[in-house]
Every structure is written in C-alpha cells, then in structure tokens.
Design an enzyme around this catalytic site. Sequence first.
Site, short mmCIF file in Angstrom:
data_model
loop_
_atom_site.label_atom_id
_atom_site.label_comp_id
_atom_site.label_asym_id
_atom_site.label_seq_id
_atom_site.Cartn_x
_atom_site.Cartn_y
_atom_site.Cartn_z
N GLY A 44 -0.75 10.32 0.22
CA GLY A 44 -1.56 9.67 -0.81
C GLY A 44 -2.86 10.39 -1.16
O GLY A 44 -3.30 10.35 -2.30
N ASP A 103 -7.25 -0.15 2.99
CA ASP A 103 -6.70 -1.45 2.63
C ASP A 103 -6.87 -2.38 3.83
O ASP A 103 -7.95 -2.91 4.05
CB ASP A 103 -5.24 -1.23 2.22
CG ASP A 103 -4.59 -2.46 1.62
OD1 ASP A 103 -5.30 -3.32 1.09
OD2 ASP A 103 -3.34 -2.57 1.68
N LYS A 131 -10.36 -1.45 -0.72
CA LYS A 131 -9.96 -2.82 -1.08
C LYS A 131 -10.48 -3.73 0.02
O LYS A 131 -9.73 -4.09 0.95
CB LYS A 131 -8.43 -2.89 -1.08
CG LYS A 131 -7.77 -2.82 -2.44
CD LYS A 131 -6.33 -3.32 -2.31
CE LYS A 131 -5.35 -2.31 -2.79
NZ LYS A 131 -3.94 -2.72 -2.62
N PHE A 152 -2.36 -4.06 -6.43
CA PHE A 152 -1.63 -2.85 -6.09
C PHE A 152 -1.85 -1.82 -7.18
O PHE A 152 -1.60 -2.08 -8.35
CB PHE A 152 -0.15 -3.12 -5.87
CG PHE A 152 0.50 -2.00 -5.11
CD1 PHE A 152 0.38 -1.92 -3.73
CD2 PHE A 152 1.18 -1.00 -5.78
CE1 PHE A 152 0.94 -0.86 -3.03
CE2 PHE A 152 1.75 0.07 -5.09
CZ PHE A 152 1.63 0.13 -3.71
N VAL A 153 -2.33 -0.63 -6.78
CA VAL A 153 -2.67 0.40 -7.76
C VAL A 153 -1.87 1.67 -7.52
O VAL A 153 -1.43 1.94 -6.39
CB VAL A 153 -4.18 0.72 -7.72
CG1 VAL A 153 -5.00 -0.44 -8.27
CG2 VAL A 153 -4.64 1.07 -6.31
N ASP A 159 1.11 5.96 -4.74
CA ASP A 159 2.48 5.74 -5.24
C ASP A 159 2.95 4.32 -5.07
O ASP A 159 2.40 3.54 -4.28
CB ASP A 159 3.45 6.66 -4.48
CG ASP A 159 3.72 6.14 -3.06
OD1 ASP A 159 2.74 5.91 -2.32
OD2 ASP A 159 4.89 5.95 -2.71
N ARG A 165 2.52 9.11 -8.55
CA ARG A 165 1.43 9.87 -7.94
C ARG A 165 0.81 10.84 -8.95
O ARG A 165 -0.36 11.19 -8.84
CB ARG A 165 1.96 10.72 -6.77
CG ARG A 165 2.36 9.93 -5.55
CD ARG A 165 2.52 10.88 -4.37
NE ARG A 165 3.35 10.31 -3.32
CZ ARG A 165 2.92 9.48 -2.37
NH1 ARG A 165 1.67 9.11 -2.34
NH2 ARG A 165 3.74 9.03 -1.45
P1 IMP Z 1 -4.00 0.36 5.35
O1 IMP Z 1 -3.42 0.97 6.58
O2 IMP Z 1 -3.52 -1.04 5.10
O3 IMP Z 1 -5.51 0.49 5.23
O4 IMP Z 1 -3.37 1.10 4.12
C1 IMP Z 1 -3.67 2.37 3.83
C2 IMP Z 1 -2.48 3.03 3.19
O5 IMP Z 1 -1.64 2.12 2.48
C3 IMP Z 1 -3.02 3.99 2.18
O6 IMP Z 1 -3.18 5.26 2.76
C4 IMP Z 1 -1.98 3.95 1.09
O7 IMP Z 1 -1.05 4.97 1.31
C5 IMP Z 1 -1.32 2.62 1.20
N1 IMP Z 1 -1.80 1.65 0.16
C6 IMP Z 1 -2.60 0.58 0.35
N2 IMP Z 1 -2.86 -0.06 -0.80
C7 IMP Z 1 -2.20 0.63 -1.75
C8 IMP Z 1 -2.10 0.48 -3.18
O8 IMP Z 1 -2.67 -0.42 -3.84
N3 IMP Z 1 -1.33 1.41 -3.82
C9 IMP Z 1 -0.69 2.42 -3.18
N4 IMP Z 1 -0.77 2.60 -1.85
C10 IMP Z 1 -1.53 1.72 -1.14
MG MG Z 2 -1.68 6.74 2.61
#
Ligand code: IMP
Ligand code: MG
Length: 179
Positions: A44, A103, A131, A152-153, A159, A165
């Site tokens: 990402g 996230d 977020k 969700f973006v 992606d 992407r």
């Molecule tokens: P976390 O582990 O929940 O903080 O999520 C981080 C990973 O989830 C990021 O590196 C993204 O790859 C993916 N992710 C979280 N939210 C989104 C979104 O809104 N769109 C796309 N990928 C996301």
């Molecule tokens: Mg990621």
Amino acid sequence: MSEPNQLVELLSAKRIAERLETLADEINQHYAGREILLVSILDGAIIFTADLLRLLQVPTQLDCLRISSYGNSTRPASAPRITGSLKSDLQGRHILLVDDILDTGNTMEQATREILALHPESLKTCVFLDKPDRRANGFQADWIGFSIPNEFVVGYGLDYAGRYRELPYLAKLHLTEPS
Ligand code: IMP
Ligand code: MG
C-alpha cells in the site's frame, strides 16, 4: 448486471502533492545532519513512499517490509502477517517507518515491535492517512499526511481487492459489485 463500483474523490492529486511538500519539510528538519533508513510497508505505501522519498533532502536508504492483513475485502481478514522481511542491518540506524494508512493500528504495532527488536538508534513513523476512529491500540504516528473519517478509501497506492492502486487521487469507494 451490477453497476461498477463508485468512486468519489476525497483528495485530489494536487492537494496530496502540496501536503507532501510540508510533510517532507518537517521530516527534513527533524533529520538534518543525519541519515535515514526508510522502511516502507508494501504494497500500500509504494506510491506515498516514492513521492516522499523524492522530497527528502537528507541521505536516505530504502528497505521494505511486506505485511498483509486484508484478503479481498474492506475489513481485515486476520491479524497482520509479515510476509516479506528486511534486508538491511537496522542496528544503530535512524528508521523512518512509512505506511499508507493507520487504521486499527495493528499493522504499525507489529511492524514497530519487529523493528525495535533489531536495535535501531531511533524509530519514527509516518503515514499518508490516519483513520483515528478505528484505532484499537492507541497507536499514534509521528507524521500524518491527512486524517480522514472512517470510510474505505482507494487510490494513491491503496487498494480494494488489489484494484485502484494506480489512481493518482484518493477516493471513497462505494461497493456496488457483489463482493
Ligand atoms: P491496520 O492494521 O488496521 O492499521 O490497517 C492498516 C492496513 O490496512 C493498511 O496498511 C492498509 O493496507 C489497510 N487499510 C486500512 N484501511 C484501508 C482503506 O480504507 N483502504 C485500503 N486499505 C486500507
Ligand atoms: Mg498496508
């Protein structure tokens, strides 16, 4: 037949580029006189990393970690898994860990744990998006490009099921295709 998924622009390419200039200024100031090892979390962060890297004015080396938590969905399928590891010796280095989005915080928590175990001199984190509403662990990044609501973006490296992407802007995704 279903309608194609709908994309609503949230951040234009111009707005992203302008924000990256000020973000890079802060990072350049912080690391003045030092060298960085930038660790990018694939896939990402690839676009954000490429743009940020070209704005850094301190000597910077690049390494990548691959961490995956999403299958083909808009919700994490599992705890983040590290599926690709670093090639560099981190001991005594200044590490700047870069991801696309913070996230729940699980990915960054796991990545920082891995990195700290390798005894860097310092560790800072930089994410393109935050977020905060979804945070499960209180994790805070040192530098944030934009804080966004819980939607969700896609685009600018992010992606949905491997798609979108390549968009040069960030968009909110409205799913209309059955997933
Ligand atoms: P976390 O582990 O929940 O903080 O999520 C981080 C990973 O989830 C990021 O590196 C993204 O790859 C993916 N992710 C979280 N939210 C989104 C979104 O809104 N769109 C796309 N990928 C996301
Ligand atoms: Mg990621």
